[in-house]
Design an enzyme around this catalytic site. Structure first.
Site, short mmCIF file in Angstrom:
data_model
loop_
_atom_site.label_atom_id
_atom_site.label_comp_id
_atom_site.label_asym_id
_atom_site.label_seq_id
_atom_site.Cartn_x
_atom_site.Cartn_y
_atom_site.Cartn_z
N GLY A 90 0.87 -1.18 0.00
CA GLY A 90 0.00 0.00 0.00
C GLY A 90 0.89 1.22 0.00
O GLY A 90 1.87 1.26 -0.76
N SER A 122 5.87 -5.38 -1.06
CA SER A 122 5.83 -3.98 -1.49
C SER A 122 6.15 -3.03 -0.32
O SER A 122 7.28 -3.06 0.18
CB SER A 122 4.47 -3.71 -2.14
OG SER A 122 4.47 -2.47 -2.79
N ALA A 123 5.20 -2.25 0.17
CA ALA A 123 5.48 -1.34 1.30
C ALA A 123 6.00 -2.14 2.50
O ALA A 123 6.88 -1.68 3.23
CB ALA A 123 4.22 -0.57 1.68
N HIS A 159 8.80 -3.36 -6.81
CA HIS A 159 8.19 -3.06 -8.13
C HIS A 159 9.23 -2.42 -9.05
O HIS A 159 8.89 -1.48 -9.80
CB HIS A 159 7.00 -2.09 -7.99
CG HIS A 159 5.89 -2.59 -7.12
ND1 HIS A 159 4.98 -3.53 -7.51
CD2 HIS A 159 5.53 -2.25 -5.84
CE1 HIS A 159 4.11 -3.75 -6.53
NE2 HIS A 159 4.43 -2.99 -5.50
N GLU A 194 8.96 -7.37 -10.06
CA GLU A 194 7.75 -8.06 -9.59
C GLU A 194 7.87 -9.57 -9.84
O GLU A 194 8.07 -9.99 -10.99
CB GLU A 194 6.52 -7.49 -10.29
CG GLU A 194 6.28 -6.05 -9.89
CD GLU A 194 5.07 -5.41 -10.56
OE1 GLU A 194 4.56 -5.97 -11.55
OE2 GLU A 194 4.67 -4.32 -10.10
#
Lengths: 235, 235
Positions: A90, A122-123, A159, A194
Site C-alpha cells: 500500500g 511492497s510497502a 516493483h 515483480e
C-alpha cells in the site's frame, strides 16, 4: 534467528493475491497456525478490515488463520506474541507513520530478530530496509522519521521497473531516481522486479524467483544479479 | 500582485530545455533583466553550477541573464532583491529541504506575493502548492516539513501520466496514488500533463498549453478541464 521473505509485490500480472508465492509461504509459515496481519498501508485507502479479509482469503488456501493487528487492544503485545507476521503493501508513508504512532518499530525488530517468521510485500518490504528513502510511493502523510526496521543492511526498491526506451515521458526513470538517492545516501539499493523476493535466514540473504535483480551500490555502476545469488555480503 | 507560471515540466519530448515555453517566458519576464535561479533540486545530482549553466543557456535565447542563488552569500537577500525567480526541477524533497535549511520559505512567499515574477518547473511547481505530498519523487532526504509555499490553494502533480491500460506492472497508477492522498488530505490536486502550465495573475489561475489537465477533488470523481479554463475557484 531471522526468517524473512521480502517480496517485491503481493500480486503478479494475471494471477491472484499472493498466488505466485503460496507454495513458498506454506513452507515459510509451516510452524504457524495464525499469522498477524498488519494492514496499515491501506492500498487504495481500503479499510483495515477489508484489507485483512483479502489476506485471510489467500492464506485460507494453505490453511492459515489471519488476524488483523487493528483488532487487538494492545498492538505491541500482538506483535510480541505473534506466531508469524505479514505486512502488506500500500502506501509506505502511511504504513511507516502508523508503526511510529503505535510505537511498533522496536517490538517488530525484536520479534523478527528472535525468529518470528516475517513476510513483507511492497510497502511491507520497503520497511525491511534501512530507510524508506527508496519507496515509489507518494508522500501523502508526514511520518516522524524515514528510518525503517533495518532488518537488512541496505534499502529495497520494490516493483523495480526498467527504463522504457520508447517512452516520451520526461519524468525520471527508476534508475535515475535511485542514482539521485546515492548523492545523499551511501547504502546499497536492491531493485526487486515483480515476482522476485529475498529469502533471509539468519544472516544469509538469497535472491529468489525467476527474474534477476538490479543492484545499485554507492559510486559503482548498477549491475544485475541472477536468482539464487547470495547477497549476504551486500552492505 | 502574484505573477507565476507553474509548469509541469521544463522540457517536452524532442525539444530543448524550456524551448516550448520560451515565447511565454519572454513576456512573463519582460521587466526583468536578470533572473535568480534556484538550482537546489539538482536533477540527476548535477551540481548547482552545472544546473545554472543549463538555465543560463536557455534564457540567453531571450536575452535574460541568470544567476544561481548558491553564488550569493546571503540567499535570503538574493530572493528579496530578485527581479525574477526561477526554481528548476529535480528532486522535490532535496529542494524543499534546502529551502528550509536556508530559511527561504517566508522570503520566497513574500517576494512572490509582492509581485516578483516566478517560474517553477516540475519540483519548482510542486512547491507552489500547499504541500509536497503529491510529488512523484523519491524521498531521498527527510525535510523538516512537507508544507510548501502555498501560493495556490491546492496541490500540484506535475508530469501527470494517464494509466497505461496495456501495462502488466502492478505498481500503483498516478490516479490511484492521488486518490490515496485524498484519504488523508482534503485539498484539490491538479494533474498537469507535460506541456501544460498554470498562469497565475493575482488571484486568477488559468490552465495554459495545448492539453487538458485532470482535477482531483476530495470526495468527487476526477474530471478533465480544457486549456484556458479559469481555475480561480478551485480550493
Amino acid at each position: 534467528m531471522k526468517n524473512l521473505i521480502i517480496a517485491s509485490t503481493s500480486t503478479i500480472h494475471g494471477s491472484g493475491y499472493l498466488e505466485y508465492i503460496l507454495p513458498t509461504l506454506a513452507k515459510h509459515f509451516k510452524n504457524a497456525n495464525t499469522i498477524l496481519f498488519v494492514p496499515y498501508a491501506r492500498p487504495s485507502g481500503i479499510s483495515h478490515d477489508q484489507y485483512t479479509e483479502i489476506a485471510q482469503k489467500a492464506f485460507k488456501k494453505i490453511n492459515k488463520k489471519v488476524v488483523g493487528i487493528h483488532t487487538f487492544k494492545n498492538p505491541i503485545e500482538a506483535v510480541t506474541k505473534a506466531q508469524a507476521i505479514f505486512v502488506g503493501g500500500g502506501n509506505t508513508f502511511v504504513l511507516t507513520n502508523q508503526l511510529y504512532v503505535n510505537q511498533l518499530i522496536t517490538p517488530m525488530q525484536n520479534a523478527i530478530k528472535n525468529g518470528t517468521p516475517y513476510l513483507g510485500t511492497s510497502a511491507g518490504s520497503n520497511i525491511c530496509g534501512l530507510t524508506i528513502k527508496t519507496t515509489n510511493d507518494m508522500p501523502i502523510v508526514y511520518p516522524p522519521n524515514f528510518n525503517a526496521l533495518a532488518l537488512v543492511p541496505f534499502n529495497i526498491n520494490p516493483h523495480y521497473l526498467d527504463p522504457d526506451k520508447k517512452s516520451k515521458h520526461m519524468g525520471e526513470t527508476r534508475e535515475t531516481r535511485i542514482n539521485e538517492f546515492h548523492y545523499y545516501n551511501t547504502p546499497p539499493v536492491i531493485g526487486l522486479r515483480e515476482g522476485s523476493w529475498l529469502q533471509v535466514n539468519n544472516n544469509t540473504i538469497i535472491l529468489k524467483g525467476e527474474l534477476s535483480a538490479r543492484i545499485f551500490e554507492y559510486k559503482k555502476d548498477a549491475y544485475e544479479v541472477t536468482p539464487e545469488t547470495n547477497l549476504s555480503d551486500l552492505k
